[in-house]
Design a protein around this motif. Structure first.
Motif, mmCIF file in Angstrom:
data_model
loop_
_atom_site.group_PDB
_atom_site.id
_atom_site.type_symbol
_atom_site.label_atom_id
_atom_site.label_comp_id
_atom_site.label_asym_id
_atom_site.label_seq_id
_atom_site.Cartn_x
_atom_site.Cartn_y
_atom_site.Cartn_z
ATOM 1 N N SER A 256 -42.609 -40.602 -103.385
ATOM 2 C CA SER A 256 -41.827 -40.216 -101.988
ATOM 3 C C SER A 256 -42.456 -38.695 -101.646
ATOM 4 N N LYS A 258 -40.021 -36.585 -100.733
ATOM 5 C CA LYS A 258 -38.923 -35.685 -100.788
ATOM 6 C C LYS A 258 -39.250 -34.308 -101.192
ATOM 7 N N GLU A 262 -34.627 -31.666 -103.132
ATOM 8 C CA GLU A 262 -34.098 -32.981 -103.188
ATOM 9 C C GLU A 262 -34.189 -33.788 -104.469
ATOM 10 N N ILE A 263 -35.595 -33.729 -104.685
ATOM 11 C CA ILE A 263 -35.855 -34.321 -106.138
ATOM 12 C C ILE A 263 -35.118 -33.677 -107.284
#
Length: 819
Positions: A256, A258, A262-263
């Motif tokens: 992704s 991200k 966020e991860i």
């Protein structure tokens, strides 16, 4: 590189987890195993019913089994047992693994306990020659892969046979313990519980799940749950939770766009700081650095699949086929030494300062020979003198004190009988000279027809012995009434009731002269099925008639009356004690007055090295079970049978007719060096102590094989006498003695076919018959256990590794010196 028939590359997806395999061989339908070559990337917790054998062909991996972490490198071999919770992951190096998974339930059809065996098979813990047995496993693994790939006509049978050989190799050459039914139930229960716990952790790893929450969900104690997870997985709850979160973060990081923040939160970490710290501890770099280095590789594999792998260069996922088989070729040839030289491992650890329990060398109580008159011969006396000087038995038992060749009973003119004690005196005087006491079998070659004449003879004999040697001395002797009266016409007429009455009258005659003399019987071959309840009836008769029974005398001749049994001596003694306890209100002494590997005086086994381990194994196992175990006999000089034609004709003796000491003689010689306290013992060793000295006696006992036990003696010849035994490997023993401080003398004795077995030395010499004095002198001077001595200054531990060959014995004595 083009895809090759029989070789498949594939990618599988399981939720957010992506697994990559280079599979050389896919398991075949109907086979009770799976064999494949693959590589591992990220760590994954696993368990399964199959035994799993892993051979590292290239690179390295990290493996954790329960609490134990290991790092395996190229050529390392590891067996993971059924339902052992384990994890396998890569290190900083790429890897290629050969893996074989075997269904243990299938092979239990051939070996009923195979699915309960827990093997210890870790090659990286051993070095040098110790790798021979692991090379056998590597060989069978390579053969399986080779045959599955080639698929020649009938390959299924070849593969099946290789797997069976591998299973046999594991059973024969590797230590294992047996999982009891209750333990298996507990394992299955634990597996079910850990599976449920891990599922709950994975499903809730994205939020702040706690150990208490999981404990409450599974209705178990929080403290117990913490220890349960640590014990079964080798990591704490928090460590595993972080591992799950990092694994999820890796997938998000590579798949992704991200942000790292966020991860971090999506994976369940409480803060970006915590995420970065734990990520760097695990992978040695920051999340950003990892993403930069691996994103392209991840997307290429995921999108291009087999086409990508076929076009790529050599990575751990797409190794050239020839590279793999080049490594396999090194294992295809069976090691030259083969299976017989493989090792079984054992460990002995002793604290030299620990107190032991008292040790009574009951085996020294009694030795035997056949006929009383043999003791008048010079050669016989020389052998007993040497036996007593080197070993020293307390009593000697024999037949025929009143037989014709002892010339005790004489009939004068007019029919009057007189007694001549000259030969008896000569024999008993010699016994006193070599410090051994008589254990007298009161009997003759044939049954006395006149009971009163018999009682007169016994009475006169006792009175003469007391007048010559003193009542206190004679009261220390044993008097055994008759010999093997259950054998019928060969030794006794009239049945057991007649013998019981005879015992009563003889016992009363002895007690009338010297009440403290020890009298006993019935001296029958206990395992003989013919007399049935003979012993029980005799004990009941003595009890019902309030007869003195100072000792119970019996014979144990394994292989007699088709009673071959490895545990016969031990089991027989237990049975005897059970009958005594049931039928008598007192505990008489128990004496086995005849005992050997066989009842046949021409059994070629008697001369072999096997007898040394047979003696030691039974002596150690039967500690506390009997007051004596009278080996039958100490010499091959035996006038009860025709003289043996060969120097090694299978006679009973510890020494042959010429006085050559057999391996069985040296078994007693080494037993004689044990101490006064037992510190430790097991099926194949005993550790004793005397003052500050420690003695460790180890042996590798192998019994007869099934063919021989069923009566096939075709493999037993005059010169080849070892093909009738079960196949067992040498045993390697790692010895550690702790609690040592000072200067020590370490003496090692080795008794085996190379050292101390005169029969084997005779065969190597060319098996000469009718040996000259030169040849006899050569063997007498050459044959002795090997002795080596070392002087060491020790602080703490003494450690040694010993290889004990089959039919071999090792003794180590550790004596503290005064400096």
């Amino acid at each position: 590189m083009a895809a090759t028939p029989g070789v498949r590359f594939y990618i599988t997806e399981r939720g957010t987890e992506v697994q990559y395999f280079y599979e050389l061989v896919k398991s075949q339908a109907g086979f009770p195993f799976k064999a494949f070559i693959h590589s591992v990337d990220r760590l994954k917790m696993r368990w399964h019913n199959e035994l799993e054998i892993i051979l590292v062909l290239q690179g390295s991996i990290q493996v954790r089994i329960g609490n134990e972490p290991y790092v395996l490198h190229e050529n390392d071999l590891l067996l993971i047992n059924s339902n052992e919770i384990h994890s396998i992951g890569r290190t900083s190096h790429d890897n290629i693994l050969l893996v074989l998974q075997i269904n243990p339930d299938y092979y239990s059809f051939y070996h009923s306990k195979f699915n309960k065996m827990i093997f210890n098979c870790k090659s990286f813990l051993f070095k040098g020659e110790e790798q021979e047995r692991f090379d056998l496993v590597r060989h069978y693994l390579a053969k399986v892969i080779w045959e599955l790939d080639k698929k020649k006509t009938g390959y299924q049978f070849i593969v099946g046979s290789e797997i069976h050989l591998l299973a046999a190799c594991l059973v024969k050459h590797f230590e294992y313990s047996l999982l009891e039914d209750e333990q298996a139930m507990n394992v299955n229960k634990d597996i079910g519980r850990i599976k449920s716990i891990l599922k709950y952790i994975e499903e809730n790893s994205g939020r702040q799940v706690s150990l208490k929450e999981i404990a409450d969900h599974h209705q178990i104690n929080q403290y117990y749950l913490s220890h349960f997870i640590k014990k079964k997985m080798g990591m704490s709850f928090q460590e595993y939770l972080n591992y799950i979160r990092l694994d999820k973060a890796i997938n998000l990081l590579l798949s992704s766009n991200k942000l790292i923040t966020e991860i971090s939160y999506a994976s369940g970490f409480p803060s970006i700081k915590s995420f970065n710290r734990r990520f760097k501890n695990m992978y040695g770099c920051s999340p950003t650095e990892y993403k930069k280095a691996n994103t392209r590789k991840f997307h290429d594999r995921h999108q291009l699949g087999e086409e990508y792998i076929a076009k790529r260069g050599k990575t751990y996922l797409d190794v050239d086929r020839s590279t793999i088989f080049k490594r396999l070729f090194t294992y295809l040839k069976l090691p030259d030494s083969g299976m017989p030289n493989a090792f079984r491992q054992a460990r002995i650890s002793i604290d030299a300062q620990r107190k032991g329990r008292p040790y009574q060398p009951y085996w020294k109580k009694l030795i035997t020979y056949t006929r009383a008159s043999e003791g008048l011969r010079k050669g016989w006396q020389n052998q007993l003198t040497e036996l007593q000087r080197e070993i020293g038995f307390e009593y000697i038992r024999f037949h025929g004190i009143f037989s014709d060749d002892m010339m005790v009973c004489n009939v004068e003119e007019g029919g009057k009988g007189t007694y001549n004690w000259s030969y008896v005196d000569e024999l008993f005087d010699f016994f006193q000279e070599v410090k051994i006491k008589p254990f007298i079998e009161l009997g003759t070659k044939s049954q006395q027809r006149d009971l009163q004449s018999w009682l007169n003879l016994v009475t006169a004999f006792l009175k003469h012995c007391i007048n010559r040697y003193g009542v206190k001395e004679v009261e220390t002797w044993y008097f055994e009434v008759w010999n093997e009266s259950e054998a019928g016409v060969a030794f006794w007429l009239g049945g057991k009731e007649s013998y019981f009455s005879f015992y009563k009258q003889t016992m009363l005659a002895v007690k009338a002269v010297a009440d403290r003399c020890k009298v006993g019987g019935p001296a029958i071959s206990y395992q003989n099925p013919v007399p049935g309840s003979w012993l029980a009836d005799f004990l009941a008769y003595c009890s019902q008639n309030s007869l003195a029974l100072d000792f119970v005398a019996l014979h144990i001749h394994p292989e007699c009356y088709t009673s071959f049994d490895k545990n016969l001596t031990y089991d027989t003694l237990n049975s005897i004690h059970k009958k005594i306890k049931e039928l008598l209100d007192h505990q008489p002494e128990v004496h086995i007055t005849e005992w050997n590997t066989s009842a046949f005086s021409r059994n070629l086994i008697h001369d072999t090295c096997f007898v040394s381990t047979y003696i030691i194994s039974n002596v150690v196992k039967c500690l506390g079970k009997t007051h004596s175990l009278g080996y039958w006999t100490f010499t091959d000089i035996n006038e009860a049978y025709q003289a043996g034609i060969s120097a090694f004709h299978g006679g009973f003796g510890l020494m042959n007719q010429q006085g050559l000491k057999k391996a069985s003689y040296f078994a007693y010689y080494l037993l004689g060096k044990l101490g006064e306290e037992i510190m430790q013992q097991d099926d194949d060793y005993i550790v004793t102590k005397k003052d500050e000295a420690v003695q460790i006696l180890m042996y590798n006992y192998a019994y007869f094989d099934e063919l021989f036990l069923q009566g096939d003696t075709s493999a037993l010849t005059h010169q080849e006498r070892y093909l009738v035994f079960e196949a067992k490997p040498a045993k390697e023993i790692a010895l550690t003695i702790s609690g040592l401080a000072g200067h020590y003398k370490i003496t090692r004795y080795s008794l085996n076919r190379e050292h101390g077995s005169v029969f084997d030395a005779w065969v190597r010499m060319g098996a000469p018959e009718h040996m000259t004095q030169e040849e006899l002198s050569y063997l007498k001077g050459k044959v002795h256990p090997q002795v080596s001595v070392a002087y060491l200054e020790l602080t703490g531990d003494y450690q040694a590794k010993l290889a004990v060959p089959v039919h071999g014995v090792e003794l180590i004595t550790v004596e503290k010196l005064v400096i």
